[in-house]
Design a protein around this motif. Structure first.
Motif, short mmCIF file in Angstrom:
data_model
loop_
_atom_site.label_atom_id
_atom_site.label_comp_id
_atom_site.label_asym_id
_atom_site.label_seq_id
_atom_site.Cartn_x
_atom_site.Cartn_y
_atom_site.Cartn_z
N VAL A 163 48.39 37.45 34.42
CA VAL A 163 48.31 36.93 33.06
C VAL A 163 47.08 37.53 32.40
O VAL A 163 46.05 37.72 33.04
CB VAL A 163 48.26 35.38 33.05
N GLN A 164 47.24 37.84 31.08
CA GLN A 164 46.14 38.43 30.32
C GLN A 164 45.88 37.57 29.10
O GLN A 164 46.82 37.17 28.40
CB GLN A 164 46.49 39.87 29.92
N ARG A 165 44.60 37.27 28.84
CA ARG A 165 44.25 36.39 27.73
C ARG A 165 43.17 37.04 26.88
O ARG A 165 42.32 37.79 27.38
CB ARG A 165 43.74 35.03 28.24
N ASP A 166 43.19 36.67 25.59
CA ASP A 166 42.12 37.16 24.71
C ASP A 166 40.92 36.22 24.82
O ASP A 166 40.91 35.26 25.60
CB ASP A 166 42.62 37.28 23.27
N ARG A 167 39.93 36.46 23.96
CA ARG A 167 38.69 35.69 24.05
C ARG A 167 38.90 34.23 23.71
O ARG A 167 38.14 33.37 24.15
CB ARG A 167 37.63 36.30 23.13
N ARG B 43 35.41 38.93 40.25
CA ARG B 43 35.28 37.51 40.59
C ARG B 43 36.57 37.04 41.25
O ARG B 43 37.67 37.32 40.78
CB ARG B 43 35.00 36.70 39.33
N VAL B 44 36.43 36.31 42.36
CA VAL B 44 37.58 35.83 43.12
C VAL B 44 37.46 34.32 43.27
O VAL B 44 36.38 33.80 43.58
CB VAL B 44 37.65 36.49 44.51
N VAL B 45 38.57 33.62 43.03
CA VAL B 45 38.58 32.17 43.21
C VAL B 45 39.95 31.75 43.73
O VAL B 45 40.98 32.28 43.31
CB VAL B 45 38.24 31.44 41.89
N ASP B 46 39.94 30.81 44.69
CA ASP B 46 41.18 30.29 45.26
C ASP B 46 41.49 28.94 44.63
O ASP B 46 40.60 28.08 44.54
CB ASP B 46 41.07 30.14 46.78
N GLU B 47 42.75 28.77 44.20
CA GLU B 47 43.15 27.52 43.55
C GLU B 47 44.50 27.06 44.08
O GLU B 47 45.39 27.88 44.36
CB GLU B 47 43.26 27.71 42.03
N ALA B 48 44.63 25.73 44.21
CA ALA B 48 45.92 25.13 44.52
C ALA B 48 46.51 24.64 43.21
O ALA B 48 45.90 23.81 42.51
CB ALA B 48 45.74 23.96 45.49
N VAL B 49 47.67 25.18 42.80
CA VAL B 49 48.27 24.84 41.51
C VAL B 49 49.63 24.18 41.74
O VAL B 49 50.31 24.42 42.73
CB VAL B 49 48.43 26.10 40.63
N ARG B 50 49.99 23.31 40.77
CA ARG B 50 51.26 22.62 40.86
C ARG B 50 52.35 23.49 40.24
O ARG B 50 52.19 24.00 39.12
CB ARG B 50 51.18 21.28 40.13
N THR C 138 39.34 40.28 36.16
CA THR C 138 38.68 41.49 35.66
C THR C 138 38.78 41.50 34.14
O THR C 138 39.69 40.91 33.55
CB THR C 138 39.34 42.76 36.21
N SER C 139 37.85 42.19 33.50
CA SER C 139 37.83 42.29 32.04
C SER C 139 38.27 43.69 31.63
O SER C 139 37.81 44.69 32.20
CB SER C 139 36.42 42.00 31.51
N ILE C 140 39.20 43.75 30.63
CA ILE C 140 39.67 45.04 30.12
C ILE C 140 39.64 45.00 28.60
O ILE C 140 39.50 43.92 27.99
CB ILE C 140 41.08 45.37 30.62
N ALA C 141 39.79 46.18 27.97
CA ALA C 141 39.85 46.25 26.51
C ALA C 141 41.28 45.95 26.06
O ALA C 141 42.24 46.52 26.57
CB ALA C 141 39.40 47.62 26.04
#
Length: 675
Positions: A71-75, A120-127, A140-143
């Protein structure tokens, strides 16, 4: 242009009209070239746009083909791109997600960390619709399309891995709990085993003192030997269990290494001498008098290795040598003249339940844990252990342990420069060690192995010292002593084992000036050769001092709930000339101690306190006695020694409770370290 018109135009005007036409033509050509260039640029840009679109399409196709959730998100947190896997995770369509701020429901999250590539790495348990899933997100950050930075999160499903790790952790926790329970069980069982065993061994010892018949003596000794063997096996199993559980504790305290080494050799000497072999120790003079380390563990290492050497050696003997290595490393070597170890058995020698030779192991018995325990202790002490062996030529076990010097060594023993010495002994270790000690003091030493050679040496060389081993027989040693007296040799010493000492009689009557007990301590040798003036007081002068010192110490309070152990202890104290009061419970012991501290009854010089008693146990009883001492303002601290069948950790626990030391059982001699 019409000729009539041309006729009317002046000549100069014709020139100007031609120039304008030329200029128009040049301008037209420039415009044509510029238009062509613009058309080419437009075509190039169109081609580049097409290639970019094609590249983006391939990129998106690759992303869609990935199994990861992307998934990619803006600011502002709005979704600018989401692959199909993310849409499935959210339970909706990609079109609905674009431009929204939808996020998965996080049930549990691990601590963020930075990966090897800086992401940055993070582990999450999601429903999810399929239940809770674990995802490992890489951020990661991209343009973005407008050049503004956007955040891309790629998540990989790690549910199975997390489940496996948790299962493993649960299994490890259960195993550790089981190991802890096993350790507690073994500690409890060891106490229950040792208590009756101590009674058996102690009573067997008392029976031997009652003048039994030779046949009865044989049976009693068999009972005692079997009990000691069983007690040794229990100790090995408990030691291995403790080490296996990672609960081996090490001390770092200054101690006298010579006392430890010579003490181990003395401990094993009766068994060695009973087999007709010798055991001796040599500590090199450059070894510091005091080093920093764990004396109990060093003693255990030496007992295990030297005890094995004594067990498997049938002729000759065992020699323990301690030398100083580099950087505070001590080198210990145990030599034996046993059968040796085959090359194929050496690699497995330090493994659990393994022994050097199958046939010999069956003959001598044992668990095969001694060397395995030793290896683990050595490794825990940051040391190394190795073995060199040749079949038929014995073995050498070498141990290197880092033990720095505790303090500058004291002044050395008196030198013996120029002392010409003769040693008569058939000895693989004791005689050479005595010779080395004398040579390092400056003496000249000759070793001979027959009485004939000794008499020849005495007849041709002037000696100041002769040392004779009693193993040659009383007649031979008396004749050598007599020849030494005639030759004017100033000092004549005889080597005796403890067994020989009881049977040999008076060394003076045999013509000797003194004796040395095997194995010979370095201090004993130097003391015999160079006694310190005033060190020996007359019996008449020493008697009153001893009686004064023994005045209070001759009365003992024994707190012990086990009747057999109590009887054994009382008889042992009676043999020592002590008067003992027996308390069956902690409450009785506290009452007797209070009466003595308050002056209502004679003072006690010693309290022997069983740790495990019904009601008020030994720890609490001791704490209360210490409180009474403070409350009553006792002028002298009462010496209290703990009685325990579980020696492990007794040092720390007994000191914390207010004990002055600990004694493993009434049937054994008190350990020199504490009592």
């Amino acid at each position: 242009m019409d000729s009539a018109v041309l006729a009317l135009i002046p000549a100069g005007g014709l020139a100007l009209a031609g120039l304008g036409a030329v200029l128009l033509l040049v301008r037209a050509r420039r415009l044509a070239r510029h238009a062509a260039a613009l058309e080419a640029e437009v075509e190039r840009l169109q081609d580049r746009t097409w290639r970019l679109a094609e590249s983006e399409e391939r990129y998106r196709s690759l992303i869609e083909a990935q199994l990861d959730v992307i998934v990619q998100r803006d600011r502002a947190g709005r979704i600018t791109f989401a692959n199909e896997r993310f849409a499935e995770l959210m339970g909706t369509s990609r079109e609905t997600l674009i431009g929204s701020g939808e996020r998965p429901t996080v049930i549990e999250s691990g601590a963020p960390r930075i990966g090897a590539d800086g992401a940055r790495v993070v582990d999450e348990a999601v429903r999810t619709l399929d239940g809770v899933r674990w995802l490992s997100w890489v951020e990661t950050s991209i343009a973005g399309r407008g050049g503004a930075p956007e955040l891309v999160r790629a998540g990989r499903d790690i549910t199975e891995r997390v489940a496996a790790e948790r299962t493993l952790n649960e299994a490890r926790a259960k195993a550790e709990a089981a190991s802890e329970a096993k350790s507690r069980f073994l500690a409890t069982v060891s106490h229950e085993f040792r208590t009756p065993l101590n009674g058996i061994l102690g009573m067997a010892g008392l029976l031997l003192d009652t003048a039994p018949t030779p046949e009865q003596t044989t049976y009693i000794r068999a009972v005692k030997t079997s009990g000691q063997a069983l007690l040794s096996l229990i100790d090995e199993i408990l030691d291995f269990s403790k080490i296996e559980a990672g609960r081996i504790d090490l001390l770092a305290e200054p101690f006298d290494i010579r006392a430890v080494v010579e003490g181990v050799v003395e401990l094993l000497a009766p068994k060695a001498q009973g087999k007709g072999i010798e055991i001796a120790a040599f500590v090199a003079p450059e070894v510091p008098a005091r080093v920093i380390g764990d004396p109990d563990r060093l003693r255990q290492i030496l007992v295990n290795i030297s005890g094995n050497a004594v067990k498997f050696t049938e002729a000759g003997g065992v020699g323990v040598i301690v030398e100083q290595g580099r950087d505070g490393v001590l080198s210990l070597a145990v030599h034996d003249t046993g059968p040796g170890i085959t090359e194929d058995r050496v690699p497995s020698l330090f493994e659990e339940f393994e022994q050097g030779d199958g046939e010999l192991s069956r003959r001598h018995g044992g668990t095969g844990l001694g060397l395995a325990i030793t290896r683990r202790i050595v490794e825990r002490m940051q040391g190394e252990i190795a073995v060199d062996s040749t079949v038929g030529a014995g073995a050498v076990f070498r141990v290197s342990l880092p033990m720095p010097e505790a303090a500058p060594p004291p002044a050395g023993e008196r030198g013996f420069s120029g002392l010409r010495s003769l040693v008569l002994a058939q000895s693989p270790f004791e005689a050479p060690f005595i010779a080395r000690r004398l040579r390092e003091g400056g003496a000249e030493v000759a070793i001979v192995e027959t009485a004939v050679d000794a008499l020849a040496k005495i007849a041709t060389t002037r000696f100041g010292l002769v040392v004779v081993d009693c193993a040659f027989g009383e007649e031979v040693v008396r004749s050598v002593a007599e020849e030494a007296r005639r030759a004017g040799i100033a000092r004549k010493l005889i080597l005796l084992s403890p067994f020989d000492r009881r049977e040999f009689g008076s060394p003076a009557a045999a013509g000797f000036d003194g004796y040395l007990l095997k194995p010979v301590r370095a201090h004993s040798l130097f003391q015999q050769l160079a006694p310190v003036p005033g060190a020996t007081a007359s019996p008449q002068a020493a008697g009153p001092a001893r009686r004064a010192a023994r005045g209070a110490a001759s009365r003992v309070l024994l707190a012990e709930d086990n009747e057999i152990n109590a009887l054994l202890a009382l008889k042992s104290l009676e043999k020592l000339g002590a008067i003992a009061d027996w308390a069956k419970t902690g409450e009785e012991a506290l009452a007797l101690a209070e009466s003595a501290l308050s002056g209502e009854r004679p003072a006690y010089g010693l309290v022997l306190m069983d740790i495990r008693m019904p009601g008020l146990d030994g720890f609490e009883t001791t704490r209360r006695i210490r409180q009474l001492e403070q409350a009553l303002g006792a002028a002298r601290r009462l010496r209290i020694v703990a009685l325990t069948a579980n020696l492990r950790n007794a040092d720390e626990t007994s000191a914390a409770a207010g004990f002055d030391g600990f004694w493993q059982n009434p049937s054994s001699s008190p350990p020199s370290r504490r009592c």
